[in-house]
Scaffold this active site. Structure first.
Site, PDB file in Angstrom:
ATOM      1  N   LYS A  18      26.316  -9.596  44.585  1.00  0.00           N
ATOM      2  CA  LYS A  18      25.644 -10.202  43.422  1.00  0.00           C
ATOM      3  C   LYS A  18      26.431 -11.427  42.939  1.00  0.00           C
ATOM      4  O   LYS A  18      25.866 -12.504  42.718  1.00  0.00           O
ATOM      5  CB  LYS A  18      25.563  -9.147  42.313  1.00  0.00           C
ATOM      6  CG  LYS A  18      24.929  -9.619  41.034  1.00  0.00           C
ATOM      7  CD  LYS A  18      24.983  -8.497  39.999  1.00  0.00           C
ATOM      8  CE  LYS A  18      24.941  -9.061  38.598  1.00  0.00           C
ATOM      9  NZ  LYS A  18      25.634  -8.227  37.623  1.00  0.00           N
ATOM     10  N   TYR A  33      27.597  14.136  51.864  1.00  0.00           N
ATOM     11  CA  TYR A  33      27.275  12.934  52.662  1.00  0.00           C
ATOM     12  C   TYR A  33      25.835  12.504  52.400  1.00  0.00           C
ATOM     13  O   TYR A  33      25.573  11.348  52.053  1.00  0.00           O
ATOM     14  CB  TYR A  33      27.474  13.256  54.136  1.00  0.00           C
ATOM     15  CG  TYR A  33      27.268  12.095  55.087  1.00  0.00           C
ATOM     16  CD1 TYR A  33      28.175  11.038  55.122  1.00  0.00           C
ATOM     17  CD2 TYR A  33      26.183  12.069  55.966  1.00  0.00           C
ATOM     18  CE1 TYR A  33      27.999   9.983  56.012  1.00  0.00           C
ATOM     19  CE2 TYR A  33      26.003  11.020  56.858  1.00  0.00           C
ATOM     20  CZ  TYR A  33      26.909   9.979  56.880  1.00  0.00           C
ATOM     21  OH  TYR A  33      26.731   8.933  57.760  1.00  0.00           O
ATOM     22  N   LYS A  74      24.661   9.075  50.491  1.00  0.00           N
ATOM     23  CA  LYS A  74      23.918   8.034  51.215  1.00  0.00           C
ATOM     24  C   LYS A  74      22.574   7.777  50.548  1.00  0.00           C
ATOM     25  O   LYS A  74      22.082   6.637  50.534  1.00  0.00           O
ATOM     26  CB  LYS A  74      23.738   8.447  52.683  1.00  0.00           C
ATOM     27  CG  LYS A  74      25.027   8.383  53.506  1.00  0.00           C
ATOM     28  CD  LYS A  74      25.443   6.943  53.794  1.00  0.00           C
ATOM     29  CE  LYS A  74      26.616   6.850  54.754  1.00  0.00           C
ATOM     30  NZ  LYS A  74      27.047   5.453  54.994  1.00  0.00           N
TER      31      LYS A  74
END
Ligand code: UDP
Length: 318
Positions: free
Chosen positions: A107, A147, A151
């Protein structure tokens, strides 16, 4: 991409290091970062005299500023089930705080951004093969959730930075991938089977071995990822090889390649182990003109020298 300064997180990992190589070969300068929790500096040792490569050992869960980069590839995370279950909290943090920190960099510098997501977003899928529009079947509190949910949070964060801040983001959902530099002891099926066959030890199959995976060779995967990074596609894209194998078939392929007469032993199936997995790659084919080229047998042959060297190193240490 014209020649650019590119940040790669997870640079010392299996895929991160192959990505660094491909970016350098494409004429870019690369800043690689890794906290070495599962990465290995040996994966980058061939770059020690490369003036266009800069490495820093650091943990991306703390805010950092690499300077004015043009592109960010976020590949930092433990990725094998054995590693992410051992490093559960670290996995949650890198896939949340770490992802936000790298999105802040993109950004700030108006850099392109590609996040390494995963087929684990589909969990134990009820839709087969897996299409990107499928939302998945994930146990939010099971052993794999550290995990899977990290994700999935990362995907939400990436989508939000695009929606709220207009960051030029890309999301790749990576299916099982293998090749040289897979950690020999990470507990994954290809590394386990190759190492076991080469040591002349029994090959371990979890469950009945009828669960399936679809294995992509690393060079095919990196090719797909680079294409996606240059594309105008912002929604998730599956990259993987749709050639589906049972784990038992895969073990037999490894046996025949290595010429091993090791027996096959059956061990308990880990909790929430997905029953089947195969990517639908229609979107990657249409949007990126990408299809995998390396069949499993050929990819295993290309990996043989690497795993043989790993076994020899083990013997020399013993
Ligand atoms: N597996 C196996 N033997 C091994 C390691 C893994 O049968 O020595 C199985 C595992 O239970 C899973 C599949 O192989 O069904 C792929 O496991 P891996 O850890 O490579 O990754 P996953 O696709 O589950 O994330």
């Amino acid at each position: 991409m014209a020649e650019r300064l590119v940040l790669v997180t997870g640079a010392a990992g299996f895929l991160g290091s192959h990505l660094c190589d491909a970016l350098l070969a494409g004429g870019h300068q690369v800043v690689g970062v890794d906290n070495l929790s599962t990465g290995n500096l040996e994966n980058l040792s061939h770059l020690k005299d490369e003036p266009r490569f800069f490495f820093e050992q650091m943990d991306i869960t703390r805010a950092f500023d690499p300077g004015e980069v043009d592109y960010v590839f976020n590949f930092a995370s433990p990725a094998s089930p054995v590693d992410y279950m051992r490093l559960g909290i670290e996995t949650l943090l890198v896939g949340s705080a770490g992802t936000i920190n790298t999105l802040e960099i993109a950004k700030k510098y108006r850099a392109g951004y590609l996040h390494a997501s995963t087929s684990e977003c589909y969990g134990d899928p009820l839709v087969h093969p897996q299409v990107e529009s499928y939302w998945g079947n994930v146990n939010p509190i099971g052993p794999r959730s550290v995990y899977d949910e990290a994700k999935r949070f990362s995907e939400a964060a990436v989508a939000a930075y695009r929606r709220y801040h207009g960051v030029n983001t890309h999301l790749v959902r990576i299916f099982n991938t293998y090749g040289p530099r897979l950690q020999p002891h990470d507990g994954r099926v290809i590394s386990n089977l190759m190492m076991q066959a080469l040591r002349g030890e029994p090959l371990t199959i979890y469950g009945d071995g009828l669960q399936t995976r679809s294995f992509c060779y690393c060079s095919d995967l990196i090719d797909g990822i680079l294409r996606l990074s240059k594309s105008d596609e912002h929604d998730p894209v599956n990259i993987g090889n749709p050639d589906e194998w049972t784990i038992l078939e895969c073990a037999k392929e490894v046996q025949s390649l290595v010429g091993s007469r090791s027996e096959i032993v059956f061990e308990p199936l880990p909790q929430d182990d997905p029953t089947r997995r195969r990517p639908d790659i229609t979107r990657a084919q249409k949007l990126l003109g990408w299809s995998p080229k390396v069949a499993l047998r050929e990819g295993l042959e290309l990996s043989l020298e690497y795993f043989t060297a790993c076994v020899e190193r083990e013997k020399a240490r013993a």
